[in-house]
Design an enzyme around this catalytic site. Structure first.
Site, PDB file in Angstrom:
ATOM      1  N   ARG A  89       0.935  -1.227   0.054  1.00 39.34           N
ATOM      2  CA  ARG A  89       0.018   0.010  -0.034  1.00 39.34           C
ATOM      3  C   ARG A  89       0.815   1.381   0.036  1.00 39.34           C
ATOM      4  O   ARG A  89       0.316   2.339   0.404  1.00 39.34           O
ATOM      5  CB  ARG A  89      -1.015   0.063   1.174  1.00 39.34           C
ATOM      6  CG  ARG A  89      -2.015  -0.842   0.961  1.00 39.34           C
ATOM      7  CD  ARG A  89      -3.053  -0.737   0.028  1.00 39.34           C
ATOM      8  NE  ARG A  89      -4.240  -1.506  -0.122  1.00 39.34           N
ATOM      9  CZ  ARG A  89      -5.254  -1.353   0.507  1.00 39.34           C
ATOM     10  NH1 ARG A  89      -5.399  -0.330   1.230  1.00 39.34           N
ATOM     11  NH2 ARG A  89      -6.317  -2.129   0.542  1.00 39.34           N
ATOM     12  N   TYR A 127     -15.564 -10.507  -0.881  1.00 42.85           N
ATOM     13  CA  TYR A 127     -16.072  -9.368  -1.289  1.00 42.85           C
ATOM     14  C   TYR A 127     -17.460  -9.586  -2.112  1.00 42.85           C
ATOM     15  O   TYR A 127     -18.436  -9.240  -2.051  1.00 42.85           O
ATOM     16  CB  TYR A 127     -15.294  -8.460  -2.001  1.00 42.85           C
ATOM     17  CG  TYR A 127     -14.196  -7.855  -1.072  1.00 42.85           C
ATOM     18  CD1 TYR A 127     -14.688  -6.861   0.079  1.00 42.85           C
ATOM     19  CD2 TYR A 127     -12.928  -8.540  -0.949  1.00 42.85           C
ATOM     20  CE1 TYR A 127     -13.695  -6.300   0.766  1.00 42.85           C
ATOM     21  CE2 TYR A 127     -12.053  -7.771  -0.206  1.00 42.85           C
ATOM     22  CZ  TYR A 127     -12.435  -6.862   0.815  1.00 42.85           C
ATOM     23  OH  TYR A 127     -11.375  -6.200   1.444  1.00 42.85           O
ATOM     24  N   ARG A 163      -5.656  12.208  -6.233  1.00 42.89           N
ATOM     25  CA  ARG A 163      -6.958  11.488  -6.212  1.00 42.89           C
ATOM     26  C   ARG A 163      -8.086  12.468  -6.505  1.00 42.89           C
ATOM     27  O   ARG A 163      -9.165  12.620  -6.804  1.00 42.89           O
ATOM     28  CB  ARG A 163      -7.223  10.769  -4.850  1.00 42.89           C
ATOM     29  CG  ARG A 163      -8.385   9.942  -4.599  1.00 42.89           C
ATOM     30  CD  ARG A 163      -8.504   9.075  -3.431  1.00 42.89           C
ATOM     31  NE  ARG A 163      -8.937   9.945  -2.349  1.00 42.89           N
ATOM     32  CZ  ARG A 163      -9.529   9.645  -1.559  1.00 42.89           C
ATOM     33  NH1 ARG A 163      -9.804   8.553  -1.179  1.00 42.89           N
ATOM     34  NH2 ARG A 163      -9.869  10.705  -0.449  1.00 42.89           N
ATOM     35  N   ARG A 207      -3.012   7.238   0.881  1.00 44.08           N
ATOM     36  CA  ARG A 207      -3.378   8.451   1.496  1.00 44.08           C
ATOM     37  C   ARG A 207      -2.474   8.924   2.590  1.00 44.08           C
ATOM     38  O   ARG A 207      -2.501  10.215   2.774  1.00 44.08           O
ATOM     39  CB  ARG A 207      -4.694   8.046   2.035  1.00 44.08           C
ATOM     40  CG  ARG A 207      -5.854   7.899   1.381  1.00 44.08           C
ATOM     41  CD  ARG A 207      -7.153   7.537   2.188  1.00 44.08           C
ATOM     42  NE  ARG A 207      -6.661   6.140   2.549  1.00 44.08           N
ATOM     43  CZ  ARG A 207      -7.904   5.269   3.291  1.00 44.08           C
ATOM     44  NH1 ARG A 207      -9.075   5.939   3.163  1.00 44.08           N
ATOM     45  NH2 ARG A 207      -7.494   4.256   3.766  1.00 44.08           N
ATOM     46  N   ASP A 232      -6.760  -1.796  -7.830  1.00 41.07           N
ATOM     47  CA  ASP A 232      -7.276  -2.492  -6.761  1.00 41.07           C
ATOM     48  C   ASP A 232      -7.724  -3.966  -7.186  1.00 41.07           C
ATOM     49  O   ASP A 232      -8.002  -4.257  -8.157  1.00 41.07           O
ATOM     50  CB  ASP A 232      -8.586  -1.740  -6.029  1.00 41.07           C
ATOM     51  CG  ASP A 232      -8.935  -2.145  -4.662  1.00 41.07           C
ATOM     52  OD1 ASP A 232      -8.179  -1.727  -3.962  1.00 41.07           O
ATOM     53  OD2 ASP A 232      -9.621  -3.049  -4.438  1.00 41.07           O
TER      54      ASP A 232
HETATM   55  O1  CP3 Z   1       0.233   0.880  -3.177  1.00 48.96           O
HETATM   56  C1  CP3 Z   1      -0.025  -0.267  -3.262  1.00 48.96           C
HETATM   57  O2  CP3 Z   1       0.016  -1.335  -2.685  1.00 48.96           O
HETATM   58  C2  CP3 Z   1      -0.864  -0.303  -4.767  1.00 48.96           C
HETATM   59  C3  CP3 Z   1      -2.326  -0.228  -4.702  1.00 48.96           C
HETATM   60  C4  CP3 Z   1      -3.191  -1.115  -3.942  1.00 48.96           C
HETATM   61  C5  CP3 Z   1      -4.691  -0.623  -3.375  1.00 48.96           C
HETATM   62  N1  CP3 Z   1      -5.344  -1.669  -3.191  1.00 48.96           N
HETATM   63  C6  CP3 Z   1      -4.885   0.821  -3.676  1.00 48.96           C
HETATM   64  C7  CP3 Z   1      -5.966   1.098  -2.727  1.00 48.96           C
HETATM   65  C8  CP3 Z   1      -3.268  -2.630  -3.801  1.00 48.96           C
HETATM   66  C9  CP3 Z   1      -2.137  -3.658  -3.982  1.00 48.96           C
HETATM   67  C10 CP3 Z   1      -4.548  -2.748  -3.259  1.00 48.96           C
HETATM   68  C11 CP3 Z   1      -4.930  -4.173  -3.001  1.00 48.96           C
HETATM   69  C12 CP3 Z   1      -6.158  -4.449  -2.137  1.00 48.96           C
HETATM   70  N2  CP3 Z   1      -7.371  -3.937  -2.267  1.00 48.96           N
HETATM   71  C13 CP3 Z   1      -6.288  -5.538  -1.230  1.00 48.96           C
HETATM   72  C14 CP3 Z   1      -5.167  -6.495  -0.947  1.00 48.96           C
HETATM   73  C15 CP3 Z   1      -3.999  -5.735   0.098  1.00 48.96           C
HETATM   74  C16 CP3 Z   1      -4.328  -5.650   1.454  1.00 48.96           C
HETATM   75  O3  CP3 Z   1      -3.991  -4.454   1.786  1.00 48.96           O
HETATM   76  O4  CP3 Z   1      -4.427  -6.557   2.014  1.00 48.96           O
HETATM   77  C17 CP3 Z   1      -7.491  -5.465  -0.542  1.00 48.96           C
HETATM   78  C18 CP3 Z   1      -8.143  -6.233   0.512  1.00 48.96           C
HETATM   79  C19 CP3 Z   1      -8.385  -4.262  -1.474  1.00 48.96           C
HETATM   80  C20 CP3 Z   1      -9.780  -4.037  -1.092  1.00 48.96           C
HETATM   81  C21 CP3 Z   1      -9.864  -2.667  -0.813  1.00 48.96           C
HETATM   82  N3  CP3 Z   1      -9.395  -1.622  -1.427  1.00 48.96           N
HETATM   83  C22 CP3 Z   1     -10.086  -2.048   0.530  1.00 48.96           C
HETATM   84  C23 CP3 Z   1     -10.850  -3.068   1.760  1.00 48.96           C
HETATM   85  C24 CP3 Z   1     -10.019  -0.824   0.449  1.00 48.96           C
HETATM   86  C25 CP3 Z   1     -10.836   0.440   1.473  1.00 48.96           C
HETATM   87  C26 CP3 Z   1      -9.854   0.254   2.643  1.00 48.96           C
HETATM   88  C27 CP3 Z   1      -9.415   1.612   2.856  1.00 48.96           C
HETATM   89  O5  CP3 Z   1      -8.111   1.856   3.365  1.00 48.96           O
HETATM   90  O6  CP3 Z   1     -10.175   2.806   2.700  1.00 48.96           O
HETATM   91  C28 CP3 Z   1      -9.545  -0.220  -0.730  1.00 48.96           C
HETATM   92  C29 CP3 Z   1      -9.261   0.885  -1.272  1.00 48.96           C
HETATM   93  C30 CP3 Z   1      -7.891   1.287  -1.638  1.00 48.96           C
HETATM   94  N4  CP3 Z   1      -7.117   0.426  -2.515  1.00 48.96           N
HETATM   95  C31 CP3 Z   1      -7.438   2.504  -1.211  1.00 48.96           C
HETATM   96  C32 CP3 Z   1      -6.217   2.399  -1.978  1.00 48.96           C
HETATM   97  C33 CP3 Z   1      -4.868   3.388  -2.206  1.00 48.96           C
HETATM   98  C34 CP3 Z   1      -7.910   3.543  -0.677  1.00 48.96           C
HETATM   99  C35 CP3 Z   1      -8.725   4.678  -1.358  1.00 48.96           C
HETATM  100  C36 CP3 Z   1      -8.621   5.956  -0.903  1.00 48.96           C
HETATM  101  O7  CP3 Z   1      -9.409   6.242  -0.392  1.00 48.96           O
HETATM  102  O8  CP3 Z   1      -7.853   6.789  -1.705  1.00 48.96           O
END
Ligand code: CP3
Length: 344
Positions: free
Chosen positions: A23, A151, A36, A27, A73
């Site tokens: 990640r 999901y 964003r 943010r 994502d």
């Molecule tokens: O930098 C990186 O790692 C690359 C980008 C990336 C994102 N999601 C961006 C993201 C990666 C590799 C993921 C994978 C992902 N997405 C996983 C597996 C990785 C892990 O952390 O276990 C999962 C379970 C998801 C599903 C997901 N996406 C959730 C549950 C959420 C909301 C959680 C939150 O923090 O709000 C997201 C959103 C998400 N994916 C964000 C980002 C940067 C936050 C979105 C935002 O508010 O900008």
């Protein structure tokens, strides 16, 4: 040019131990928040190759990691299979039409039909490869079929997994149908990511720990191994990282044709090294909340280095970086990983 990150994935000696953070594009970076905001929302950002490319490169330029990870994502996969994904502010991802029966699965696009719809991901990869320095690697990724299925069945994130576990124990054939369909899409999706230019594959099984150890192979690991086997047969030069989060009791049973095992923060690195260190390169595993303190970060990096001795190792966090971590502390983590592992 050889990439230190790819060399390390194959267990070759490197001048220092490479590092990246799960990640890492997100943010905690004000520069990410700016892009964003321009995109309007998170999904628009994923769909816009120019902007997704820009945020992919940010942690390389700002924090100094050795590998970029594609900005996207895991949930774009079920979205393009025909489920309607949205991100509700403050609540996370939502699917309005979760899978409840066989007809719901049949309605979804499968295989190449779904993988071909993810063109914005492949376009993003091509753009990143034009701009990423030659010595840095680009990691592409997917969710494991099980993590995606949670999901698709629950319709959102869950603490109890009760809907998908009800299916696991009362109608396992239906769950396997979902997992098999997702696996077919993921194989082709990752193949297209490789053809577009990624250097490394990571498979995230973020919700591995929701499955009891005895059932983990049947409902998750074997599908991850099937994906790895498919990719390895065609692309042996592309390293594969498996990251199943929170399954220390399964370490004895881990098998498969992949290169790197991602160790989460709840699994002691020494235990992972004892069980898996000869067969696989290990990635990880600092507890992400240590990033709130520079001292706690240095202490952990030194401890992990002492255990791994700079061999068959990639530094990372044991799960994703949190949004309120100071950027300066993230830079400190990267700096410390390089400092302790540098071989003159
Ligand atoms: O930098 C990186 O790692 C690359 C980008 C990336 C994102 N999601 C961006 C993201 C990666 C590799 C993921 C994978 C992902 N997405 C996983 C597996 C990785 C892990 O952390 O276990 C999962 C379970 C998801 C599903 C997901 N996406 C959730 C549950 C959420 C909301 C959680 C939150 O923090 O709000 C997201 C959103 C998400 N994916 C964000 C980002 C940067 C936050 C979105 C935002 O508010 O900008």
């Amino acid at each position: 040019m050889s990439k230190i990150f790819v060399d390390a994935c194959f267990g070759k000696e490197t001048p220092y131990t490479p590092v990246w953070m799960m990640r890492q594009a997100g943010r905690y970076l004000p520069e990410y928040m700016a892009v964003r905001a321009e995109a309007g929302n998170f999904l628009n950002l994923c769909h816009d190759p120019k902007k997704a490319c820009a945020v992919t490169l940010q942690p390389v330029d700002i924090v100094g990691v050795d590998a970029a990870i594609l900005f996207s994502d895991i949930l774009v996969i079920p979205d393009e299979m025909g489920m309607d994904l949205s991100f509700v502010k403050g609540e996370g991802p939502k699917f309005s039409d979760p899978i409840t029966c066989e007809a719901d699965i049949e309605r979804l696009l499968g295989g190449d039909e779904a993988a071909s719809k993810l063109t914005y991901v492949y376009d993003t990869i091509k753009l990143i490869k034009e701009q990423l320095a030659d010595d840095k690697a680009l990691i592409g990724f997917t969710g494991a079929p099980w993590t995606l299925a949670t999901y698709m069945i629950e319709g959102e994130g869950t603490k109890t997994y009760n809907i998908c576990k009800k299916m696991m124990y009362s109608n396992p054939a239906l769950l396997h149908k979902i997992l098999a369909k997702v696996t077919e899409v993921v194989k082709l999706y990752m193949e297209k990511q490789i053809e577009a230019g990624i250097d490394v594959v990571q498979i995230f099984d973020s919700w591995a720990a929701a499955i009891e150890t005895e059932k983990y192979d049947e409902f998750s690991w074997k599908y991850m191994v099937e994906i790895a086997d498919y990719l390895k047969a065609k692309y042996p030069h592309i390293p594969i990282i498996m990251f199943p989060k929170g399954i220390p009791a399964f370490l004895d049973k881990v098998y498969g044709n992949f290169d790197v095992f991602g160790v989460d923060w709840s699994t002691p690195m020494a235990l992972a090294k004892e069980k898996l260190g000869e067969k696989y390169v290990l990635q990880g595993n600092m507890e992400p909340c240590r990033l709130y303190s520079k001292e706690a970060t240095t202490e952990s990096v030194e401890e992990i280095q002492k255990t791994m001795e700079g061999k068959r190792h990639i530094f990372n966090l044991g799960h994703g970086i949190l949004p309120d971590v100071p950027v300066e502390n993230a830079k400190h983590f990267i700096h410390e990983c390089h400092r302790v592992s540098k071989k003159i």
